[in-house]
Design a protein around this motif. Structure first.
Motif, PDB file in Angstrom:
ATOM      1  N   GLN A  93      -0.558  -4.982 -19.973  1.00 63.38           N
ATOM      2  CA  GLN A  93       0.487  -3.769 -19.398  1.00 63.38           C
ATOM      3  C   GLN A  93      -0.456  -2.656 -19.181  1.00 63.38           C
ATOM      4  O   GLN A  93       0.034  -1.888 -18.377  1.00 63.38           O
ATOM      5  N   GLU A  94      -1.451  -1.922 -19.955  1.00 64.02           N
ATOM      6  CA  GLU A  94      -2.515  -1.089 -19.506  1.00 64.02           C
ATOM      7  C   GLU A  94      -2.892  -1.156 -18.345  1.00 64.02           C
ATOM      8  O   GLU A  94      -2.836  -0.249 -17.267  1.00 64.02           O
ATOM      9  N   MET A  95      -3.313  -2.462 -17.976  1.00 67.09           N
ATOM     10  CA  MET A  95      -3.859  -2.434 -16.503  1.00 67.09           C
ATOM     11  C   MET A  95      -2.833  -2.302 -15.391  1.00 67.09           C
ATOM     12  O   MET A  95      -3.088  -1.655 -14.356  1.00 67.09           O
ATOM     13  N   LEU A  96      -1.839  -2.881 -15.647  1.00 64.77           N
ATOM     14  CA  LEU A  96      -0.548  -2.745 -14.797  1.00 64.77           C
ATOM     15  C   LEU A  96      -0.176  -1.408 -14.334  1.00 64.77           C
ATOM     16  O   LEU A  96       0.197  -0.794 -13.513  1.00 64.77           O
TER      17      LEU A  96
ATOM     18  N   ASN B 191      -1.842   4.237  -9.576  1.00 63.99           N
ATOM     19  CA  ASN B 191      -2.667   4.610  -8.504  1.00 63.99           C
ATOM     20  C   ASN B 191      -2.621   3.569  -7.451  1.00 63.99           C
ATOM     21  O   ASN B 191      -3.605   2.427  -7.353  1.00 63.99           O
ATOM     22  N   PRO B 192      -1.661   3.491  -6.609  1.00 61.76           N
ATOM     23  CA  PRO B 192      -1.341   2.427  -5.857  1.00 61.76           C
ATOM     24  C   PRO B 192      -2.638   2.069  -4.880  1.00 61.76           C
ATOM     25  O   PRO B 192      -3.239   2.896  -4.245  1.00 61.76           O
ATOM     26  N   GLY B 193      -2.780   0.832  -4.790  1.00 67.73           N
ATOM     27  CA  GLY B 193      -3.877   0.411  -3.854  1.00 67.73           C
ATOM     28  C   GLY B 193      -5.345   0.519  -4.458  1.00 67.73           C
ATOM     29  O   GLY B 193      -6.413  -0.199  -3.696  1.00 67.73           O
ATOM     30  N   LYS B 194      -5.301   1.108  -5.443  1.00 69.35           N
ATOM     31  CA  LYS B 194      -6.801   1.190  -6.429  1.00 69.35           C
ATOM     32  C   LYS B 194      -7.204  -0.025  -7.232  1.00 69.35           C
ATOM     33  O   LYS B 194      -8.494  -0.075  -7.486  1.00 69.35           O
TER      34      LYS B 194
ATOM     35  N   VAL C  14       3.180  -3.512  -8.714  1.00 68.87           N
ATOM     36  CA  VAL C  14       1.942  -2.962  -8.763  1.00 68.87           C
ATOM     37  C   VAL C  14       1.557  -3.292  -7.281  1.00 68.87           C
ATOM     38  O   VAL C  14       1.468  -4.448  -7.011  1.00 68.87           O
ATOM     39  N   GLU C  15       0.943  -2.308  -6.463  1.00 63.02           N
ATOM     40  CA  GLU C  15       0.394  -2.314  -5.085  1.00 63.02           C
ATOM     41  C   GLU C  15      -0.972  -2.433  -5.302  1.00 63.02           C
ATOM     42  O   GLU C  15      -1.675  -1.172  -5.577  1.00 63.02           O
ATOM     43  N   ALA C  16      -1.681  -3.419  -5.485  1.00 63.92           N
ATOM     44  CA  ALA C  16      -3.179  -3.895  -5.586  1.00 63.92           C
ATOM     45  C   ALA C  16      -3.794  -4.034  -4.268  1.00 63.92           C
ATOM     46  O   ALA C  16      -3.092  -4.522  -3.279  1.00 63.92           O
ATOM     47  N   ALA C  17      -5.168  -4.041  -4.408  1.00 65.93           N
ATOM     48  CA  ALA C  17      -6.087  -4.305  -3.337  1.00 65.93           C
ATOM     49  C   ALA C  17      -6.583  -5.742  -3.623  1.00 65.93           C
ATOM     50  O   ALA C  17      -7.226  -6.176  -4.431  1.00 65.93           O
ATOM     51  N   PHE C  18      -6.177  -6.763  -2.755  1.00 73.42           N
ATOM     52  CA  PHE C  18      -6.479  -8.151  -2.633  1.00 73.42           C
ATOM     53  C   PHE C  18      -7.733  -8.439  -1.937  1.00 73.42           C
ATOM     54  O   PHE C  18      -7.698  -8.196  -0.966  1.00 73.42           O
ATOM     55  N   ILE C  19      -8.775  -8.706  -2.719  1.00 74.42           N
ATOM     56  CA  ILE C  19     -10.167  -9.184  -2.086  1.00 74.42           C
ATOM     57  C   ILE C  19     -10.508 -10.323  -2.372  1.00 74.42           C
ATOM     58  O   ILE C  19     -10.740 -10.967  -3.559  1.00 74.42           O
ATOM     59  N   PRO C  20     -10.530 -11.445  -1.059  1.00 77.57           N
ATOM     60  CA  PRO C  20     -10.523 -12.706  -1.520  1.00 77.57           C
ATOM     61  C   PRO C  20     -12.218 -13.080  -1.540  1.00 77.57           C
ATOM     62  O   PRO C  20     -13.191 -12.665  -0.772  1.00 77.57           O
ATOM     63  N   TYR C  21     -12.357 -14.111  -2.234  1.00 79.60           N
ATOM     64  CA  TYR C  21     -13.602 -14.746  -2.080  1.00 79.60           C
ATOM     65  C   TYR C  21     -13.444 -16.458  -2.211  1.00 79.60           C
ATOM     66  O   TYR C  21     -12.283 -16.781  -2.238  1.00 79.60           O
TER      67      TYR C  21
END
Length: 322
Positions: A142-145, A151-154, A179-186
């Motif tokens: 919850q704290e992470m969310l 911090n949208p996108g961060k 939450v608007e997150a940055a999705f970084i694919p691997y």
């Protein structure tokens, strides 16, 4: 009358010949190593689970099973190779339900996994685990969310490729939390874990075999486990249902598939060999050390599950994408 007897004799010979073909095929199989394609990168949970069962299964097959890592295009590179392989039982693919049944819902693929691959065995299932570096300021999911919402996108989410086994549970939770997150694919869970350990991303969604060793050293913090019950090895980590998130279609089934058309006698030999693993003390000990469960499913039973998954994933994708 004589002609009738001749015809009957021919039919008898053909019938005897037909009955002998199946056992003959089975008796000769396998007479060389079997290639096991993994459509994912090194160090992921599929790689780790495969290292275990391929080390033991030669005892029951009489031939080695050779791992061939073929990551790329979210699992499509390896899957295409398996689809194109000769249906002779010497090429199998060790994949999962998201590549097998979810990708066809969201992408135009040059193959149809349902029509071109058939179930041999489900080795086990993997509960998706949310974890990140222990030095991050947030200590709970919850704290992470909350940080992500402020911090949208961060908030950087290291994914296992679009609509993969890590991507999908993460996307479900982030979407439901707004939450608007940055999705970084691997290219798979192994590279995503390394990026997490290096601090290149804030969190990823992996599986016990990958994350538990780093949880024990204190390098990683687990925020949640996507299962109905807590992990025995991490009893303090809450489950997603405890936090208000469903897990039904988010579990990853680790499955062995064969090109459709593979002789059923050969598939039965493979299934019998896999079944014997679960009575093998070495296999059971190695799987326990890995922190993975041994809840298998025979091929015919899993084939019924595949038929239900596409409908479930169609509904899931609509909820995520709107």
């Amino acid at each position: 009358m004589k002609t009738k007897h001749i015809v009957q004799s021919i039919l008898v010979v053909l019938l005897v010949g037909f009955l002998c073909i199946g056992p003959a095929i089975a008796a000769d199989y396998p007479e060389k190593p079997i290639t096991l394609i993994i459509p994912l990168g090194a160090g992921g949970s599929h790689d780790l689970n495969a290292r275990v069962f391929t080390s033991v299964i030669p005892t029951y097959l009489g031939q080695p099973m050779v791992i061939k890592l073929m990551p790329g295009a979210g699992g499509q590179t390896g899957t295409a190779a398996a689809v194109r392989a000769k249906a002779d039982g010497y090429t199998l693919i060790f994949t999962h339900n998201f590549i097998d049944q979810l990708q066809p819902v969201v992408e135009q693929l040059p193959y149809d996994t349902t029509k071109e691959l058939t179930s041999v065995w489900r080795l086990n299932y993997g509960p998706p685990c949310f974890y990140g570096l222990a030095d991050r300021p947030y200590k709970t999911l919850q704290e992470m969310l909350d940080y992500g919402k402020k911090n949208p996108g961060k908030l950087r989410f290291g994914t296992t490729g679009k609509w993969g086994a890590g991507f999908t549970p993460g996307a479900v939770v982030l979407t439901r939390a707004g939450v608007e997150a940055a999705f970084i694919p691997y290219q798979g869970g192994g590279p995503a874990l390394q990026a997490t350990l290096a601090g290149d991303v804030d969190f990823t969604v992996g599986f016990p075999a990958q994350g538990l060793p780093h949880l024990k050293t204190g390098k990683l913090r687990f925020y949640a486990v996507g299962a109905e019950k807590r992990l025995e090895e991490a009893p303090d980590v809450p489950t997603l249902p405890e936090l208000g998130y469903p897990v039904g279609s988010l579990l990853m089934s680790r499955i062995i598939l064969a090109p459709r058309g593979t002789p059923p006698e050969r598939i039965n030999i493979l299934r019998e060999a896999f079944k014997k693993l679960y009575q093998d003390k070495t296999f059971l000990s190695l799987m326990k050390n890995l922190g993975e469960n041994i809840e298998f499913m025979d091929g015919p039973d899993y084939e019924k599950v595949r038929a239900e998954q596409k409908e479930e994933y169609t509904s899931l994708v609509k909820k995520i994408t709107g």
